[in-house]
Design a protein around this motif. Structure first.
Motif, mmCIF file in Angstrom:
data_model
loop_
_atom_site.group_PDB
_atom_site.id
_atom_site.type_symbol
_atom_site.label_atom_id
_atom_site.label_comp_id
_atom_site.label_asym_id
_atom_site.label_seq_id
_atom_site.Cartn_x
_atom_site.Cartn_y
_atom_site.Cartn_z
ATOM 1 N N ASP A 44 1.360 6.526 16.035
ATOM 2 C CA ASP A 44 0.778 6.700 14.707
ATOM 3 C C ASP A 44 1.179 8.067 14.159
ATOM 4 O OD1 ASP A 44 -0.679 6.533 12.413
ATOM 5 O OD2 ASP A 44 -2.648 6.485 13.358
ATOM 6 N N SER A 53 0.876 -0.674 3.120
ATOM 7 C CA SER A 53 -0.282 -0.908 2.258
ATOM 8 C C SER A 53 0.028 -0.690 0.791
ATOM 9 C CB SER A 53 -1.426 0.024 2.684
ATOM 10 O OG SER A 53 -1.017 1.383 2.623
ATOM 11 N N ARG A 60 -4.419 -6.149 11.097
ATOM 12 C CA ARG A 60 -4.410 -4.720 11.390
ATOM 13 C C ARG A 60 -5.814 -4.227 11.715
ATOM 14 N NH1 ARG A 60 -5.398 0.094 9.005
ATOM 15 N NH2 ARG A 60 -4.119 1.849 9.755
ATOM 16 N N ASN A 61 -5.872 -3.340 12.742
ATOM 17 C CA ASN A 61 -7.109 -2.672 13.159
ATOM 18 C C ASN A 61 -8.212 -3.644 13.566
ATOM 19 O OD1 ASN A 61 -6.383 -0.006 13.202
ATOM 20 N ND2 ASN A 61 -7.454 0.574 11.338
ATOM 21 N N ARG A 66 -5.008 5.310 12.269
ATOM 22 C CA ARG A 66 -6.115 6.072 11.684
ATOM 23 C C ARG A 66 -6.300 5.804 10.200
ATOM 24 N NH1 ARG A 66 -3.601 11.589 13.719
ATOM 25 N NH2 ARG A 66 -1.803 10.330 13.118
ATOM 26 N N GLY A 67 -5.225 5.407 9.520
ATOM 27 C CA GLY A 67 -5.299 5.195 8.079
ATOM 28 C C GLY A 67 -6.213 4.038 7.715
ATOM 29 N N LYS A 68 -7.051 4.249 6.711
ATOM 30 C CA LYS A 68 -7.964 3.208 6.243
ATOM 31 C C LYS A 68 -7.425 2.495 5.003
ATOM 32 C CE LYS A 68 -12.165 5.307 8.119
ATOM 33 N NZ LYS A 68 -13.520 5.825 7.818
ATOM 34 N N ASP A 69 -6.824 3.267 4.109
ATOM 35 C CA ASP A 69 -6.293 2.685 2.882
ATOM 36 C C ASP A 69 -4.769 2.748 2.822
ATOM 37 O OD1 ASP A 69 -8.887 2.152 1.821
ATOM 38 O OD2 ASP A 69 -9.065 4.273 1.313
ATOM 39 N N ASP A 114 1.480 3.947 11.737
ATOM 40 C CA ASP A 114 0.598 3.112 12.549
ATOM 41 C C ASP A 114 1.139 3.097 13.974
ATOM 42 O OD1 ASP A 114 -1.731 2.035 11.455
ATOM 43 O OD2 ASP A 114 -0.653 0.469 10.357
ATOM 44 N N PHE A 157 -1.243 2.933 5.100
ATOM 45 C CA PHE A 157 -0.685 2.753 6.443
ATOM 46 C C PHE A 157 0.642 2.003 6.320
ATOM 47 C CE2 PHE A 157 -4.186 -0.116 5.450
ATOM 48 C CZ PHE A 157 -3.549 -1.349 5.409
#
Length: 326
Positions: free
Chosen positions: A72, A143, A186-187, A102-105, A243, A107
């Motif tokens: 990542d 994203s 993802r995630n 770690r990215g939420k919005d 990622d 990635f």
């Protein structure tokens, strides 16, 4: 009584003879079975720290449970390629993978599963070669997707290339894709599985996104011609966004059908594609609310400074004017 027994025996013999004849005329079906030389399974490393049947390059790292193609981190690229060409016309490939970060919005970028002529060639298409020959199953997680789309990301798509097509990252490859589907993997806590099946010139992709051992068809396209003698591989890349791209396994199964070199000379092609989308440049981005606020704020500050400077100049002018009358 003896005559009755003799008749029953004759009937039984005729019945057995008919069954034997039917079985003899029935075509022999081979069971699907795993081919170890095309599979990537645990334990990945031998005592000599080599990977049987596979080569790797870039940021690839091995653990006991998975193969990490990229960490990542920004601007990373990794790939792993099978050393043995596949001579099976019909096959199935099960890929177990995980994408998390770690990215939420924001990635990206994603990974690709390859059946291609050239192996171990680093390039811009998710870490591998552009203008390739063969098949790419592209698992795009970027994203901030590019261009006008009718789907969301992550997105799984297929591309057939005869060496003349360019994968357009600015449009996420939508103008050359064969087919695709959305896939939210993802995630998530569990791993994700996809099944790539190529049988009698029909290419199908299935997904198990919820870890329920239930396959859902992503797409199926007929009249897809792939040569034999190409190589399987997997690659991933990150750019400004990143990622972890992890491979847990790649399991190859031979389907019923001949193992042949006769198709080695054909050119990869597909008679059906999604409707092409032209490369249209993005419109110039309009100003955001924050940019408008900053410009207005700077304008107000400039106006205040000008007003103060004007007032000070006026006061100094008035003082100089009074001095002339003394």
């Amino acid at each position: 009584m003896e005559r009755l027994n003799l008749i029953n025996q004759c009937i039984a013999c005729i019945f057995i003879l008919q069954i034997t004849t039917c079985l003899a005329q029935r075509p022999i079906r081979e069971h699907n079975y795993n081919r170890r030389e095309h599979s990537l399974v645990k334990p990945f490393l031998t005592a000599g720290l080599s990977v049987p049947y596979w080569d790797y390059t870039g940021s690839v790292m091995f653990t006991q449970n998975y193969v990490r193609l990229t960490p990542d981190e920004q601007s990373m690229s990794g790939a792993i390629w099978n050393q043995i060409p596949c001579w099976n016309r019909n096959w199935e490939l099960f890929v177990d993978f995980k994408v998390a970060g770690r990215g939420k919005d924001l990635f990206g970028d994603g990974l690709a599963i390859w059946y291609a002529k050239d192996r171990m060639v680093v390039g811009p298409v998710f870490g591998s070669k552009d203008y390739f020959n063969g098949l790419a199953i592209i698992i795009d997680t970027y994203s901030n997707h590019n261009g006008p789309h009718n789907h969301q990301h992550p997105y799984i798509s297929a591309m057939i290339n005869n060496g003349t097509l360019h994968y357009d990252h600015d449009r996420d490859g939508t103008h050359t894709q064969l087919a695709g589907c959305e896939a939210r993997f993802r995630n998530v806590e569990h791993t994700t599985q996809i099944k790539i099946r190529y049988e009698n010139d029909v290419l199908s992709v299935f997904t198990d996104l919820e870890n329920k051992n239930e396959w859902k068809e992503c797409f199926s396209v007929d009249s897809v011609e792939l040569p034999t003698g190409y190589y399987f591989g997997a690659s991933a890349t990150t750019g400004d966004l990143s990622d972890n791209h992890l491979l847990n396994s790649m399991k190859f199964f031979e389907l019923e059908g001949a193992t042949t070199a006769e198709r080695a000379q054909i050119v990869p092609r597909a008679s059906k594609f999604e409707e092409p989308r032209e490369h249209v440049d993005d419109p110039k981005p309009s100003w955001s609310n924050l940019q408008i606020f900053v410009v207005l704020l700077l304008g107000m500050i400039g106006a205040v400074i000008c007003s103060i400077a004007g007032y000070m100049y006026y006061e100094k002018y008035q003082q100089n004017k009074k001095k002339r009358f003394y």
